[in-house]
Every structure is written in structure tokens, then in C-alpha cells.
Design an enzyme around this catalytic site. Sequence first.
Site, PDB file in Angstrom:
ATOM      1  N   GLU A   1       0.841  -1.217   0.000  1.00 44.04           N
ATOM      2  CA  GLU A   1       0.000   0.000   0.000  1.00 44.04           C
ATOM      3  C   GLU A   1       0.868   1.256   0.000  1.00 44.04           C
ATOM      4  OE1 GLU A   1      -2.886  -0.432   3.198  1.00 44.04           O
ATOM      5  OE2 GLU A   1      -4.173  -1.617   1.900  1.00 44.04           O
TER       6      GLU A   1
ATOM      7  N   GLU B   1      -5.471  -8.325  -1.348  1.00 45.92           N
ATOM      8  CA  GLU B   1      -6.127  -8.169  -0.047  1.00 45.92           C
ATOM      9  C   GLU B   1      -7.578  -7.806  -0.280  1.00 45.92           C
ATOM     10  OE1 GLU B   1      -4.559  -5.602   3.005  1.00 45.92           O
ATOM     11  OE2 GLU B   1      -2.499  -6.101   2.461  1.00 45.92           O
TER      12      GLU B   1
END
Length: 464
Positions: free
Chosen positions: A172, A361
Site C-alpha cells: 500500500e 487483499e
Amino acid sequence: MKAFPETFLWGGAVAANQVEGAWLEDGKGISTSDVQPHGVFGEISERKSGDMGIKDVAIDFYHRYPDDIALFAEMGFSCLRVSIAWTRIFPNGDEQQPNEAGLAYYDKLFDELAKHNITPMVTLSHYEMPWGLVKNHGGWGNREVITFFERYARTVFTRFKNKVKLWLTFNEINMSLHAPMTGVGLAGNSIKAEIYQAIHHQLVASALAVKACHELIPDAKVGNMLLGGLMYPLTCKPTDVLETLQENRQWLFFGDVQCRGEYPGYMLRYFRDNNIEIDMSDSDRQALKSTVDFISFSYYMTGCVSADEEVNAKARGNILSMIPNPHLPASEWGWQIDPVGLRVLLNMLWDRYQKPLFIVENGLGAKDKPDADGTVNDDYRISYLNDHLVQVREAIEDGVNVLGYTCWGPIDLVSASKAELSKRYGFIYVDRDDQGNGTLARSRKKSFYWYKDVIASRGSSLKR
Ligand code: BGP
């Protein structure tokens, strides 16, 4: 449902600092995650001897990985996303030589996966870096950290070149804008110019890792990892639509640099308008040309954007400062559930980059309550995952190249945002609470059997 392609990878994703524990074992150094006992937005608290944090033991995956991997294999996983704790390899970050015990641990972990024919996908830096690099070198604000990271990346590529063929650079990477300590090792109150300079160094490091991986493991593929923060305009007012475009660009910018090899014009304008000057050398520009082979991203929720100051003053306030969507339900943590948004996002990323995509995810954090006999009937989780996977199948039908799906937290683990164990994502229940009480015993939830069927049927058991 029509079955997913045969080559599609199915599995789950975890991160070292949220599962391993063993925080000082076998020579591991202290990481930024270790000094954030209350999660990625929490205060820094330097470790004193004797104090205990929930992540010190986490779910003890460091010692229990063979049993946990056997459970993943029982569900039929063809892929497991893990991360390497940088501090197990270079405890302070600036050593010349790696810590052999750390390398040996990951050797054993990858061998165990191979035993079960599970393909590892490895994140080089998942929300942690050596605390030594922050304290003694200033984190990613210091250009020198690029060299330390490249040394670490080359070390693990060389060591695991026969065992790992799927790599991700920074988890991320766009999260640094919201959690600078977690992302780039900078204090929470750092100004935008400092944060973007640190991000620039990290983008260069990511590209150098791609280049090194291609050199050292020619048959490997390297991806970036974005928080897929899809935003919708709150209304169809053109000003709301424009504002939404700008907001989406705040995170797409990372993908643009990592996939296209240069800074986009809109970002240069943003820097000019905000008096931000990025120190960017010719060799940085050259390095950025090594672009990723595929794009990976996390997807949990979407949000809305408004250009109206009054609306913003009232509705914004959560961590990613999104306005809630009046048409969507939310999880117990207020994360709005939007399966269709995943199809939109997959199509949007495919249209923009034409690179293969991997959902690394996705999942539902919930407070599971075991029945009297200890079973967790997590129908809410099944329905969340079912509905998202149906949309992934739709996107494949739309022509999007999706390589695989690793849902977040196939086994309960410590949450990143608040370091809670009561926010559970798993198909496998772990007996441990937020205070660290519990036996750490594992048990299968209802969703365990559901996911097993989904994988065995290549998705044809999903319900529209
Ligand atoms: C992502 C992180 C993960 C993970 C997940 C869920 O942002 O990459 O590490 O934890 O979010 O978030 P949380 O654990 O806060 O529920």
C-alpha cells in the site's frame, strides 16, 4: 457461476508483523511496527525492557507456520502472500552483512509452502522498516535509505531465487500520505513536501528492486501494491466529478509512476501549486523507467467526494477522510461494503495500464462469537467474500486480466490500523484476545469449508 480460469491463483495474504510474533528472536531488530503498539496511526512508543505489545507474540506464526500452512493447504490454496520482516535480515537496516538466522527462517517457510504446492508471493516491505533507519538515518526522507533497501532486496532475491517467483515491493505504497511513519518512517506531523520527497525515494527504490529482481531472477514477476482507494462523486455536479478525479489521482499517481516510469503532468502541477520541489536527479529518472510486471492492490471499501466545503466539514473525519456513500452498508468498523466497486476498480486499472492485476487483499473484519460448541458461523464473512468474488468473475468476463485473489487474513491476525485481535478476518479462528489472553489454538470456522468449496470448484460454487 462460470468457473474461473485454470491458471487463476487462489489463497490468502498475511504480513510478518501481524502474524509472526517472535519479535526479538534469532537476531531480529526492532521495526517501526514494533514501536507502534497501537497500530499504524498510533503514537510511537520506544520499547522498554519488560513491556509487552500484542504484536510481540501476534499469533505465533513464527513457530506454528507448518500447522497453519497445512490448514491453508487443506482449503486448497495455490498461493500464499507473506512478507519478509526486513529486520530479520538487516536488524538495524544499515549492516553490511545479513543475519543468517533470519534468512534461514524464510528458507524453511518457503520450503514448507513448496511441500504443499503453494506458490509464495512475497512483499519486501509490508508496513514496517528497521527502526534503526528511522532513528539514525531519518527514514525514507534520507536518500541513503534507497541503498540500504536495495541491499536488502538484492540479498533476498539472491537467496530465494529458486523458491520465490512472485514479488511485491512496498505494501500500500500510497498509504504514506495518511500514515507517514508506517509508510516512509517520518513523523506524523511531517509536512507534505517532506512526505513527497520520502515517497520519491521509495518510488526510486521500488524501481531499483524491480530492476534487480529481473537481473537476478529472470523468470520472476514483480508487482507494486496499491491501496485501491476508489472514490465516487457524491453528486453529478461537475465540480464534484472534478474533485473526485483529483482525489483518485492522489493514489493513482503511485501506479502511474510504477507502471509508466515517470511522474504524470497532473502531479507536477500539484507540486507547483503547493510549492513542493522534489529533488529528482537524472539517475532517479532513469531508475524509474524499470516498471512493474503486474499491479497488485488491496480492496476493502469505497467512499465519496464532494467539492462543497460545507458538506465536507460535516461528513469528513475518518482516516481516509471519505464521505460515506448513502447507498452502502458498512462493517462494524465503518468500512463500507461495495462488491460492485471491485469490478469498477478492476476495469479502471486494466483500462489505464493494460497490465495484469492481482487482488492481494480483500476481506471482512468482524467480531466473531464462537457458539457454545466453539464453532464460528460466519455467514456475514461468506456473503462478503462471495459477493466480491462474483464481481471479480464479472471483471474477467469484461476482459480484465486478473491473475489471482488472496483474501486478507485467512487466519485471524493482529489488525494493522489499531493492533486488535478482535477484528477477525480469518477462515481459521485463533484463540487470543486483545489483551493477549488465550491458548493460541486454531479452529476452522464455517467459512473455512465454504472457501474450500469455492477453490475446489474454481468459483463455480459462488452464488449470484
Ligand atoms: C491493509 C493492510 C493490511 C491489513 C488490512 C486490514 O491496509 O495492508 O496489513 O491489516 O489493511 O486492515 P486492518 O488490519 O486495520 O483491519
